[in-house]
Design a protein around this motif. Structure first.
Motif, PDB file in Angstrom:
ATOM      1  N   SER A   1       8.538   4.340   8.000  1.00 57.41           N
ATOM      2  CA  SER A   1       8.325   2.898   8.149  1.00 57.41           C
ATOM      3  C   SER A   1       6.894   2.616   8.564  1.00 57.41           C
ATOM      4  CB  SER A   1       9.283   2.334   9.201  1.00 57.41           C
ATOM      5  OG  SER A   1       9.085   2.999  10.433  1.00 57.41           O
ATOM      6  N   THR A   2       6.536   1.349   8.527  1.00 59.84           N
ATOM      7  CA  THR A   2       5.272   0.868   9.070  1.00 59.84           C
ATOM      8  C   THR A   2       5.587   0.113  10.352  1.00 59.84           C
ATOM      9  OG1 THR A   2       4.239   0.682   6.890  1.00 59.84           O
ATOM     10  CG2 THR A   2       3.282  -0.631   8.666  1.00 59.84           C
ATOM     11  N   LEU A   3       4.788   0.349  11.383  1.00 59.12           N
ATOM     12  CA  LEU A   3       4.970  -0.292  12.678  1.00 59.12           C
ATOM     13  C   LEU A   3       3.790  -1.209  12.958  1.00 59.12           C
ATOM     14  CD1 LEU A   3       5.934   2.914  14.717  1.00 59.12           C
ATOM     15  CD2 LEU A   3       7.430   1.449  13.343  1.00 59.12           C
TER      16      LEU A   3
ATOM     17  N   ALA B   1      -1.922   7.216   1.912  1.00 63.38           N
ATOM     18  CA  ALA B   1      -1.114   6.002   2.075  1.00 63.38           C
ATOM     19  C   ALA B   1      -1.179   5.498   3.517  1.00 63.38           C
ATOM     20  CB  ALA B   1       0.339   6.274   1.670  1.00 63.38           C
ATOM     21  N   ASP B   2      -1.159   6.412   4.506  1.00 64.32           N
ATOM     22  CA  ASP B   2      -1.328   6.023   5.920  1.00 64.32           C
ATOM     23  C   ASP B   2      -2.631   5.243   6.078  1.00 64.32           C
ATOM     24  OD1 ASP B   2       0.568   7.657   7.959  1.00 64.32           O
ATOM     25  OD2 ASP B   2       0.064   9.005   6.325  1.00 64.32           O
ATOM     26  N   ARG B   3      -3.682   5.829   5.571  1.00 64.16           N
ATOM     27  CA  ARG B   3      -5.019   5.225   5.726  1.00 64.16           C
ATOM     28  C   ARG B   3      -5.136   3.909   4.959  1.00 64.16           C
ATOM     29  NH1 ARG B   3      -6.944  11.065   5.292  1.00 64.16           N
ATOM     30  NH2 ARG B   3      -7.473  11.585   7.450  1.00 64.16           N
ATOM     31  N   ALA B   4      -4.561   3.860   3.756  1.00 64.66           N
ATOM     32  CA  ALA B   4      -4.640   2.637   2.954  1.00 64.66           C
ATOM     33  C   ALA B   4      -3.889   1.488   3.625  1.00 64.66           C
ATOM     34  CB  ALA B   4      -4.085   2.887   1.554  1.00 64.66           C
ATOM     35  N   ALA B   5      -2.708   1.778   4.166  1.00 67.20           N
ATOM     36  CA  ALA B   5      -1.924   0.739   4.840  1.00 67.20           C
ATOM     37  C   ALA B   5      -2.668   0.215   6.057  1.00 67.20           C
ATOM     38  CB  ALA B   5      -0.558   1.280   5.241  1.00 67.20           C
ATOM     39  N   GLU B   6      -3.215   1.122   6.831  1.00 68.50           N
ATOM     40  CA  GLU B   6      -3.929   0.715   8.038  1.00 68.50           C
ATOM     41  C   GLU B   6      -5.181  -0.099   7.694  1.00 68.50           C
ATOM     42  OE1 GLU B   6      -5.783   3.156  11.623  1.00 68.50           O
ATOM     43  OE2 GLU B   6      -3.631   3.519  11.318  1.00 68.50           O
TER      44      GLU B   6
ATOM     45  N   GLN C   1       0.814  -1.214   0.000  1.00 67.43           N
ATOM     46  CA  GLN C   1       0.000   0.000   0.000  1.00 67.43           C
ATOM     47  C   GLN C   1       0.852   1.270   0.000  1.00 67.43           C
ATOM     48  OE1 GLN C   1      -3.402  -0.078  -0.267  1.00 67.43           O
ATOM     49  NE2 GLN C   1      -3.030  -2.266  -0.524  1.00 67.43           N
ATOM     50  N   THR C   2       1.931   1.254   0.756  1.00 68.35           N
ATOM     51  CA  THR C   2       2.697   2.484   0.947  1.00 68.35           C
ATOM     52  C   THR C   2       3.722   2.757  -0.153  1.00 68.35           C
ATOM     53  OG1 THR C   2       4.278   1.301   2.369  1.00 68.35           O
ATOM     54  CG2 THR C   2       2.431   2.447   3.455  1.00 68.35           C
ATOM     55  N   LEU C   3       4.452   1.748  -0.534  1.00 65.99           N
ATOM     56  CA  LEU C   3       5.573   1.966  -1.455  1.00 65.99           C
ATOM     57  C   LEU C   3       5.138   2.564  -2.796  1.00 65.99           C
ATOM     58  CD1 LEU C   3       8.583   1.828  -1.228  1.00 65.99           C
ATOM     59  CD2 LEU C   3       8.514  -0.526  -2.028  1.00 65.99           C
ATOM     60  N   PRO C   4       4.025   2.113  -3.398  1.00 63.95           N
ATOM     61  CA  PRO C   4       3.617   2.733  -4.662  1.00 63.95           C
ATOM     62  C   PRO C   4       3.229   4.211  -4.536  1.00 63.95           C
ATOM     63  CG  PRO C   4       2.552   0.600  -4.398  1.00 63.95           C
ATOM     64  CD  PRO C   4       3.202   0.932  -3.087  1.00 63.95           C
TER      65      PRO C   4
ATOM     66  N   VAL D   1      -0.988  -0.636  15.283  1.00 61.82           N
ATOM     67  CA  VAL D   1      -0.470  -0.350  13.948  1.00 61.82           C
ATOM     68  C   VAL D   1      -0.320   1.153  13.715  1.00 61.82           C
ATOM     69  CG1 VAL D   1      -1.095  -0.470  11.495  1.00 61.82           C
ATOM     70  CG2 VAL D   1      -1.484  -2.442  12.975  1.00 61.82           C
ATOM     71  N   ASP D   2       0.783   1.522  13.117  1.00 63.79           N
ATOM     72  CA  ASP D   2       0.970   2.857  12.558  1.00 63.79           C
ATOM     73  C   ASP D   2       1.320   2.639  11.094  1.00 63.79           C
ATOM     74  OD1 ASP D   2       1.552   5.459  11.861  1.00 63.79           O
ATOM     75  OD2 ASP D   2       3.018   5.775  13.448  1.00 63.79           O
ATOM     76  N   GLY D   3       0.381   2.960  10.213  1.00 60.06           N
ATOM     77  CA  GLY D   3       0.555   2.715   8.777  1.00 60.06           C
ATOM     78  C   GLY D   3       1.824   3.333   8.216  1.00 60.06           C
ATOM     79  N   ILE D   4       2.090   4.564   8.610  1.00 61.23           N
ATOM     80  CA  ILE D   4       3.350   5.215   8.246  1.00 61.23           C
ATOM     81  C   ILE D   4       3.828   6.012   9.453  1.00 61.23           C
ATOM     82  CG2 ILE D   4       4.535   6.892   6.781  1.00 61.23           C
ATOM     83  CD1 ILE D   4       2.554   6.240   4.568  1.00 61.23           C
TER      84      ILE D   4
END
Length: 135
Positions: free
Chosen positions: A98-100, A42-47, A18-21, A81-84
């Motif tokens: 990073s993602t945690l 990206a934060d929201r998408a990763a989470e 989710q984040t890298l792209p 979780v912390d998406g970013i």
């Protein structure tokens, strides 16, 4: 309720997809939260992707996301979780973000992963032993 390395790596893969792209993407959008910190799509998408993956794998587990808030807060195992982490750096196009992801059982962190896809490195712990792998 143990969490193994394979689970942590699979979850990190979900977040990285989710984040890298969106890192350094011209389509990235962001806004300022009430506390003054930035948040991106990206934060929201990763989470959201991590919440979906965890619901599928561990439907009885709880979840606490920086953007999403708590889900099933009374569950014996919760995922934090912390998406970013480092959203300002992410927005600026720097590599220092990073993602945690952490698994917490009865209020004790038992496993976790920090995924830094921009630098090709992950750190994780299971059973009290920390590891690092560069890709």
């Amino acid at each position: 309720m143990a969490v193994d390395k394979a689970t942590l790596m699979a979850l990190a893969d979900v977040a990285d997809a989710q984040t890298l792209p969106l890192w350094r993407s011209t389509s990235l959008t962001h806004e300022t939260k009430e506390d003054g910190s930035p948040v991106t799509d990206a934060d929201r998408a990763a989470e959201a992707a991590l919440l979906d993956a965890l619901r599928e794998r561990f439907p009885d587990d709880g979840f606490l996301g920086e953007e999403t808030g708590p889900r099933r807060p009374g569950a014996p195992r919760r995922w934090v979780v912390d998406g970013i982490d480092g959203t300002g750096s992410f927005i600026a196009g720097h590599e220092e973000w990073s993602t945690l992801i952490a698994a917490v059982v009865d209020a004790v962190a038992v496993a976790g992963v920090v995924s830094g896809p921009a630098i090709g490195t992950r750190w994780w712990t299971t059973g009290g032993v920390a590891h690092r792998k560069s890709q």
